[in-house]
Enzyme design. Structure first.
Site, mmCIF file in Angstrom:
data_model
loop_
_atom_site.group_PDB
_atom_site.id
_atom_site.type_symbol
_atom_site.label_atom_id
_atom_site.label_comp_id
_atom_site.label_asym_id
_atom_site.label_seq_id
_atom_site.Cartn_x
_atom_site.Cartn_y
_atom_site.Cartn_z
ATOM 1 N N THR A 216 -3.177 6.365 -22.250
ATOM 2 C CA THR A 216 -3.177 5.051 -21.625
ATOM 3 C C THR A 216 -1.862 4.399 -22.018
ATOM 4 O O THR A 216 -1.195 4.817 -22.964
ATOM 5 C CB THR A 216 -4.366 4.185 -22.084
ATOM 6 O OG1 THR A 216 -4.426 4.204 -23.505
ATOM 7 C CG2 THR A 216 -5.675 4.708 -21.515
ATOM 8 N N GLU B 106 -0.502 4.912 -0.568
ATOM 9 C CA GLU B 106 -1.251 6.140 -0.847
ATOM 10 C C GLU B 106 -0.351 7.368 -0.708
ATOM 11 O O GLU B 106 0.432 7.462 0.236
ATOM 12 C CB GLU B 106 -2.432 6.312 0.114
ATOM 13 C CG GLU B 106 -3.649 5.531 -0.291
ATOM 14 C CD GLU B 106 -3.889 4.390 0.654
ATOM 15 O OE1 GLU B 106 -2.888 3.807 1.128
ATOM 16 O OE2 GLU B 106 -5.064 4.103 0.913
ATOM 17 N N TYR C 8 0.850 -1.204 0.000
ATOM 18 C CA TYR C 8 0.000 0.000 0.000
ATOM 19 C C TYR C 8 0.881 1.248 0.000
ATOM 20 O O TYR C 8 1.847 1.329 0.752
ATOM 21 C CB TYR C 8 -0.881 0.017 1.259
ATOM 22 C CG TYR C 8 -2.339 -0.211 0.951
ATOM 23 C CD1 TYR C 8 -2.970 0.550 -0.021
ATOM 24 C CD2 TYR C 8 -3.071 -1.184 1.623
ATOM 25 C CE1 TYR C 8 -4.308 0.337 -0.328
ATOM 26 C CE2 TYR C 8 -4.405 -1.399 1.322
ATOM 27 C CZ TYR C 8 -5.019 -0.639 0.347
ATOM 28 O OH TYR C 8 -6.336 -0.842 0.041
ATOM 29 N N LYS D 179 -1.990 0.603 -25.143
ATOM 30 C CA LYS D 179 -2.361 0.527 -26.571
ATOM 31 C C LYS D 179 -1.078 0.508 -27.415
ATOM 32 O O LYS D 179 -0.314 -0.440 -27.284
ATOM 33 C CB LYS D 179 -3.291 1.701 -26.915
ATOM 34 C CG LYS D 179 -4.611 1.659 -26.109
ATOM 35 C CD LYS D 179 -5.599 2.691 -26.581
ATOM 36 C CE LYS D 179 -6.935 2.544 -25.866
ATOM 37 N NZ LYS D 179 -7.011 3.347 -24.629
ATOM 38 N N ASP E 264 -5.711 13.740 -25.524
ATOM 39 C CA ASP E 264 -5.782 12.337 -25.110
ATOM 40 C C ASP E 264 -5.216 11.529 -26.267
ATOM 41 O O ASP E 264 -5.891 11.287 -27.273
ATOM 42 C CB ASP E 264 -7.253 11.968 -24.837
ATOM 43 C CG ASP E 264 -7.415 10.501 -24.448
ATOM 44 O OD1 ASP E 264 -6.488 9.709 -24.715
ATOM 45 O OD2 ASP E 264 -8.473 10.163 -23.901
ATOM 46 N N ARG F 89 -2.007 -2.301 -18.659
ATOM 47 C CA ARG F 89 -3.146 -1.374 -18.526
ATOM 48 C C ARG F 89 -2.766 -0.304 -17.519
ATOM 49 O O ARG F 89 -2.226 -0.599 -16.460
ATOM 50 C CB ARG F 89 -4.384 -2.126 -18.030
ATOM 51 C CG ARG F 89 -4.877 -2.978 -19.095
ATOM 52 C CD ARG F 89 -6.155 -3.675 -18.933
ATOM 53 N NE ARG F 89 -6.335 -4.275 -20.225
ATOM 54 C CZ ARG F 89 -6.840 -3.638 -21.284
ATOM 55 N NH1 ARG F 89 -7.317 -2.427 -21.176
ATOM 56 N NH2 ARG F 89 -6.886 -4.221 -22.458
HETATM 57 N N1 DSN Z 1 -11.822 1.192 -25.064
HETATM 58 C C1 DSN Z 1 -10.841 1.999 -25.741
HETATM 59 C C2 DSN Z 1 -10.804 1.703 -27.200
HETATM 60 O O1 DSN Z 1 -11.017 0.559 -27.557
HETATM 61 O O2 DSN Z 1 -10.558 2.583 -28.005
HETATM 62 C C3 DSN Z 1 -10.986 3.437 -25.466
HETATM 63 O O3 DSN Z 1 -10.926 3.648 -24.102
#
Ligand code: DSN
Length: 433
Positions: free
Chosen positions: A220, A51, A49, A223, A194, A229
């Site tokens: 994110t 925080e 933990y 990707k 984003d 993730r």
């Molecule tokens: N779920 C994502 C996507 O597939 O583009 C976006 O957050």
């Protein structure tokens, strides 16, 4: 002690591993992480933990965790060339929520690309926190499927948003951040990019970096960046000059605003993926992703300047997205149904599919392989001709049940699946034997 092989979960993981290895993973927001990212993700760091932030934790015992989080932040700052990087957001949506909370007061106006034009839920979509707690105004794409800057300017001048999002999830073209900046400046809005879908392409130099033109960036990490993730929030020099308190505001929004303890195993895995993204080989990967997408798009009769293809299926019939997704899945090819701009059918049973090349490229597939894959996709799409979505809503439930059975029994799709499995099985997947 129960042996790991006795657990039902590990049997299911093996089942999923088979799917990932013998299928073609073409959802453009997915990827295959490296063995080292998997190692960090499955490490004992999950036990702790922590925080707070490095040097400012609520619990003791965080000496090593501080080093890991500082390291991840430093790597992100170096990779993107920004003064601030925060790596604790659990994923993209909470990261976007933290940014919105830091920039806006409840009910303030936020503007983002509409979902049906390829935007994201958190950029002001109906039912998302971004339109429940804030006042959302959406801009859209024009008939050419490109962002309609005239409309964006008109809406911005009319509504005077506090925050403008530039970011997409189903947009096959490059983005012009300077045009967004100009409009944001006209109304004194904070401009947030984003870049989740295209981070890898930006790192690889295939797309322009938004760093000089925007105030805050969110990506994110799972990707095109090819990490676990998670998400990273970056503040640019411009963003710091606009609001010198912005880092503290975002931190407060992350915790105690939204989250509790950070996922330290995830932070470590993000650091591993950032190390990998800093290597010259990552640039080669990013260039190959875009080249593969361009070839695949051409073979399918459209264009892509990114990692993804948004394919209209209107020439195959009415509302064919679901049928195509299901038929492709039966043939071992995973894509997702997607609305197309000006969607003629329904958001639930839309007229297009979205597919991309990040995961295939990670397995080492090249342009000639894309030609072959496009051939299979076209053969699958021929099989759904005539399976048009009923216009009457009440007929759809029975129709979809029948369609699934028909597709499941289709012999040509079974043959394509055999060919796909033979082909895909030859390409390695990290972490899968
Ligand atoms: N779920 C994502 C996507 O597939 O583009 C976006 O957050």
């Amino acid at each position: 002690m129960v042996s790991s092989m006795a657990s039902k979960v590990f049997k299911l993981i093996a089942e999923e591993a088979r799917r990932q290895k013998y299928g073609l993973e073409m959802i453009p927001s997915e990827n295959y992480v490296s063995s080292n990212v998997l190692r960090a993700l499955g490490s004992i760091l999950t036990n702790k933990y922590s925080e707070g932030f490095p040097g400012r934790r609520y619990y003791g015992g965080n000496e090593v965790i501080d080093k890991i989080e500082n390291y991840a932040q430093d790597l992100a700052k170096k990779l993107f060339g920004v003064p601030v990087a925060l790596v604790q957001s659990y994923s993209g949506s909470p990261a976007n929520m933290a940014i919105t909370m830091a920039v806006c007061n409840p009910r303030d106006i936020v503007m983002g690309l509409s979902l049906s034009s390829g935007g994201h839920l958190t950029h002001g979509a109906h039912l998302s926190f971004s339109s429940i707690f804030y006042t959302a105004v959406n801009y859209s794409v024009g008939k050419d499927w490109k962002i309609d800057f005239e409309e964006l300017e008109t809406l911005a001048k009319k509504h005077k948003p506090k925050l403008i999002w530039v970011g997409t999830t189903a947009y096959p073209f490059k983005l012009d951040y300077k045009k967004f900046r100009k409009i944001a400046d006209m109304v004194d809005a904070t401009l947030v990019a984003d870049i989740s879908h295209i981070t890898g392409l930006i790192i690889g130099g295939v797309h322009t970096s938004p760093v000089p033109d925007v105030d805050i960036i969110m990506t994110t990490t799972h990707k095109t960046l090819r990490g676990p993730r998670g998400a990273i929030i970056l503040v640019t020099e411009r963003g710091l000059a606009r609001d010198p308190e912005i880092k503290a505001k975002i931190e407060r929004a992350i915790i105690p605003g939204i989250q509790g303890g950070p996922h330290n195993h995830q932070t470590a895995a993000i650091a591993v993926s950032l190390e990998e993204a800093l290597r010259p080989s990552f640039k080669k990967y990013a260039i190959a992703v875009a080249k593969n997408a361009a070839v695949l798009a051409k073979e399918l009769g459209t264009v892509s300047e990114t990692h993804l293809i948004l394919l209209s299926l209107t020439k195959y019939g009415y509302g064919m997205g679901y049928q195509a997704q299901y038929a492709l899945e039966e043939a071992g090819i995973t894509v997702n149904k997607n609305t197309i701009p000006g969607e003629p059918a329904s958001p639930f049973y839309p007229s297009g599919i979205r597919l991309g090349t990040p995961a295939l490229t990670s397995r080492g597939m090249k342009e000639e392989d894309m030609v072959r894959i496009a051939g299979w996709i076209k053969r699958v799409l021929e099989e759904i001709k005539g399976l048009d979505l009923p216009k009457k809503q009440e007929e759809r439930k029975d129709f979809l049940k029948e369609v699934k059975e028909k597709i499941h029994e289709n012999k040509n799709l079974k043959q394509i699946r055999k060919e796909v499995e033979k082909f895909a099985g030859k390409f390695p997947v990290p972490g899968i034997q």
